[in-house]
Design a protein around this motif. Structure first.
Motif, PDB file in Angstrom:
ATOM      1  N   UNK A  37      28.528 -23.949  41.685  1.00 19.44           N
ATOM      2  CA  UNK A  37      28.458 -25.281  42.307  1.00 19.44           C
ATOM      3  C   UNK A  37      26.993 -25.689  42.472  1.00 19.44           C
ATOM      4  N   UNK A  38      26.644 -26.907  41.983  1.00 18.69           N
ATOM      5  CA  UNK A  38      25.253 -27.376  42.048  1.00 18.69           C
ATOM      6  C   UNK A  38      24.796 -27.613  43.478  1.00 18.69           C
ATOM      7  N   UNK A  39      25.734 -27.862  44.389  1.00 21.30           N
ATOM      8  CA  UNK A  39      25.357 -28.129  45.785  1.00 21.30           C
ATOM      9  C   UNK A  39      25.301 -26.844  46.610  1.00 21.30           C
ATOM     10  N   UNK A  40      26.138 -25.841  46.268  1.00 24.22           N
ATOM     11  CA  UNK A  40      26.208 -24.632  47.089  1.00 24.22           C
ATOM     12  C   UNK A  40      25.447 -23.448  46.519  1.00 24.22           C
ATOM     13  N   UNK A  41      25.190 -23.457  45.210  1.00 19.12           N
ATOM     14  CA  UNK A  41      24.455 -22.350  44.606  1.00 19.12           C
ATOM     15  C   UNK A  41      25.295 -21.100  44.452  1.00 19.12           C
TER      16      UNK A  41
ATOM     17  N   UNK B 139      21.455 -29.601  43.778  1.00 16.77           N
ATOM     18  CA  UNK B 139      20.095 -29.076  43.612  1.00 16.77           C
ATOM     19  C   UNK B 139      20.053 -28.291  42.300  1.00 16.77           C
ATOM     20  N   UNK B 140      20.091 -29.039  41.187  1.00 19.67           N
ATOM     21  CA  UNK B 140      20.273 -28.430  39.871  1.00 19.67           C
ATOM     22  C   UNK B 140      19.150 -27.456  39.524  1.00 19.67           C
ATOM     23  N   UNK B 141      17.888 -27.854  39.738  1.00 18.07           N
ATOM     24  CA  UNK B 141      16.752 -26.988  39.369  1.00 18.07           C
ATOM     25  C   UNK B 141      16.766 -25.693  40.172  1.00 18.07           C
ATOM     26  N   UNK B 142      17.083 -25.822  41.449  1.00 19.82           N
ATOM     27  CA  UNK B 142      17.122 -24.653  42.321  1.00 19.82           C
ATOM     28  C   UNK B 142      18.213 -23.675  41.876  1.00 19.82           C
ATOM     29  N   UNK B 143      19.407 -24.223  41.560  1.00 16.20           N
ATOM     30  CA  UNK B 143      20.532 -23.380  41.136  1.00 16.20           C
ATOM     31  C   UNK B 143      20.242 -22.746  39.772  1.00 16.20           C
TER      32      UNK B 143
ATOM     33  N   UNK C 132      15.839 -20.637  50.225  1.00 27.35           N
ATOM     34  CA  UNK C 132      16.951 -21.190  51.002  1.00 27.35           C
ATOM     35  C   UNK C 132      18.150 -20.262  51.125  1.00 27.35           C
ATOM     36  N   UNK C 133      18.084 -19.062  50.550  1.00 24.33           N
ATOM     37  CA  UNK C 133      19.267 -18.201  50.563  1.00 24.33           C
ATOM     38  C   UNK C 133      18.874 -16.749  50.781  1.00 24.33           C
ATOM     39  N   UNK C 134      19.452 -16.161  51.821  1.00 18.20           N
ATOM     40  CA  UNK C 134      19.227 -14.741  52.126  1.00 18.20           C
ATOM     41  C   UNK C 134      20.468 -13.938  51.765  1.00 18.20           C
TER      42      UNK C 134
END
Length: 602
Positions: free
Chosen positions: A105-109, A141-145, A440-442
């Motif tokens: 998911x592009x929003x949840x990663x 957050x496409x680039x981040x994912x 943004x993610x641990x």
């Protein structure tokens, strides 16, 4: 169809990342389904799947696709569940495939279950095609994912396909990549028949129907076949391919996926993971199959009406064919009569089985408190495995008790780390380590006692993190703990269906909460009802349900006070007598009191 033009693949993703919607778009793009028949979650055939928005069963479907190079391909898509409780379904689907679409998911990663299922796919040597879904969302957050996926599987950013299953964006590119990147199935069509049963269902009219993947040889209609684990022989009455409905064909060749109807009425004959071969010219050995699934959670299932016991037995037998992770054995309870002790992969799996028994088989059932399997070491050196608290021996003969621990992986935004640490302390967890997937993610790892996780942990995790955290877990090991058996007594009689095994440090709090909760659920009787929590012979908590009081003075008009007192004394004597011989009626809700009492703090 030439074997080079067959592609067998599945879709792996975390729950709610758009997997079923993507499957809908693939069916639409390949014209497998007409526009007029199109509906959401078309492969999720159960009402439960639609209502909850989750995939429970894996589903297979065949599509034909003409690629840009004008070659025609056969695609066999095996849709898989995303929830941690149904990872066994996923492992079976992967064994029948050569490739997988990894949907994020592009929003949840990337979530915990995505990583777990990806590792399962890599273990099976599947070709992975990474897809970022829901790129049209404002919160995407496409680039981040993309960076997360590159770090996870080590691919190039250009290999990741952007898509939106809702609008149809990128679906054509996905289909083209399936033709070029997923290898065709290996297998010798001239070899001896080896077909793997990766799923099965029970049909009231046709008997057991096995879904098979042919690895070697050819299966023809009318062949005399043999199941290699049970050695049972049957005739292949009907074979076919799986579209939206079953379509009969004359033969299935190596590399193809289809179904097999033999007329077998005994559901145990078509065992998932078994190998089908020809009776007259059998294969020298069976295919690897699957590792036996081990249930994590146990609960008693009893019919409310005792006459339904045989119907419950039949329903569980048919359901266990459809859901091979379900394990059950008969048991008896003093309070509930005859029923079954059932093993489940988790609490959601237990809920789903309960609802399916009620909906699909019209049974009224009652579940007892869920438990895990404890390992009890006795003073004489013997070791017992206990999944029912009623079977726990006396404390005098117990040397030590071990409980199962799980290794839990929790992925969360950093701002919720404090909340998760607090929750883990409540649940007796052991902290292992922590890493950051990105800013943004641990990624946090803990060892949890399974008994602490099966009740409300998942719900609490979601509420503590506003739904952002994801959880995946695997069995780790057994560890020694200070555990005691907590009995519930109703008017001095132990109620075996409400017995639980709890940690000694929590036993007093647990006993007080449970007795207080039961007081609300047990209706008033004509006599006083004592609800007690006990550890061995020691009472640790008590609540009393006051007796219903009939107004014996209603007809007593005027007169001397002694006349009224005489009536009240007579009533008191009657109450004493009722208390000695009375039996308490306990409602169904009381047996699930443990599940709902956590918020009860008054």
């Amino acid at each position: 169809m030439n074997q080079e033009n067959i592609r067998n693949f599945c879709i792996i993703a975390h729950i709610d990342h758009g997997k079923s919607t993507l499957a809908d778009r693939l069916l639409e793009e390949t014209h497998t389904i007409a526009q007029r028949d199109l509906k959401e979650q078309i492969l999720d055939s159960m009402d439960l799947e639609r209502e909850r928005g989750i995939t429970i069963k894996s589903h297979a479907i065949r599509m034909t696709y003409e690629a840009d190079d004008k070659k025609k391909y056969i695609f066999n898509l095996i849709d898989t569940p995303g929830h941690v409780d149904f990872s066994y379904e996923v492992s079976r689907s992967l064994a029948a495939c050569e490739g997988a679409l990894l949907v994020v998911d592009a929003a949840q990663g990337i979530e915990a279950q995505t990583i777990s299922n990806l590792f399962l796919a890599i273990e099976n040597d599947l070709a992975i095609i990474p897809v970022i879904n829901k790129v049209d969302l404002p919160s995407a957050e496409v680039d981040n994912v993309k960076r997360q996926i590159v770090e996870l599987i080590g691919c190039d950013e250009s290999e990741i396909l952007p898509a939106s299953a809702k609008t149809g964006l990128g679906i054509h590119d996905i289909l083209e990549r399936i033709t070029t990147e997923i290898p065709p199935p290996r297998g010798d069509r001239n070899g001896k028949l080896q077909a793997l049963i990766f799923d099965s269902i029970f049909d009231s009219y046709r008997g057991a129907i096995a879904f098979v993947r042919i690895f070697n040889g050819v299966l023809r209609k009318g062949d005399l076949i043999k199941f290699m684990s049970t050695l049972q022989e049957y005739s292949a009455d009907e074979i076919g391919i799986l579209r939206l409905s079953r379509e009969p064909v004359k033969e299935l060749q190596a590399g193809e996926v289809g179904y097999l109807i033999t007329g077998a009425k005994n559901v145990r004959d078509t065992k998932v993971g078994d190998t089908v071969t020809l009776a007259r010219d059998p294969a020298p050995e069976a295919l690897a199959g699957y590792k036996e699934v081990k249930p994590m959670v146990f609960s008693g299932i009893y019919p409310i009406v005792s006459e339904d016991f045989e119907n419950l037995r039949d329903a569980l037998e048919k359901l266990s064919l459809n859901d091979s992770a379900l394990v059950y054995v008969p048991e008896t309870s003093k309070a509930l009569g005859f029923g079954f002790r059932c093993g489940f992969l988790g609490l959601l799996h237990m809920e789903i089985v309960q609802e399916r028994l009620e909906r699909e088989y019209n049974l009224s059932i009652i579940n007892t408190v869920p438990n895990v399997v404890y390992r009890v070491h006795l003073t004489n050196g013997k070791v017992m495995e206990i999944d029912n608290p009623a079977d726990l021996p006396n404390a005098g003969v117990i040397s030590k008790i071990e409980e199962p621990y799980i290794r839990a992986q929790i992925i969360t935004p950093p701002e919720y780390i404090g909340n998760i640490m607090r929750l883990s302390t409540e649940k007796r967890a052991i902290y292992v380590n922590q890493a950051y997937l990105d800013t943004n993610r641990a990624d946090m790892t803990f060892l949890f006692p399974l008994a602490e996780v099966i009740f409300d942990f998942y719900d609490k995790l979601k509420s503590y993190t506003r739904g952002y955290a994801s959880l995946d877990y695997d069995f780790d090991e057994y560890r020694e703990s200070k555990l005691v058996k907590l009995d519930i007594l109703i008017n001095g009689e132990p109620l075996d269906a409400l017995s639980t095994i709890v940690h000694n440090d929590k036993s007093y709090e647990w006993g007080r909460k449970l007795t207080r909760h039961l007081k609300k659920l047990i209706p008033q009787q004509m006599f006083e009802v004592a609800i007690q929590a006990a550890i061995g012979s020691k009472i640790i908590a008590r609540q009393t349900v006051k007796a219903l009081r009939k107004n014996v003075l209603a007809k007593c008009y005027g007169g001397d006070i002694s006349r009224k007192r005489k009536l009240l004394e007579k009533q008191k004597e009657g109450k004493k007598r009722m208390k000695q011989i009375g039996r308490v009626e306990i409602p169904q809700e009381a047996f699930l009191a443990v599940l709902s009492m956590d918020g009860d703090n008054d």
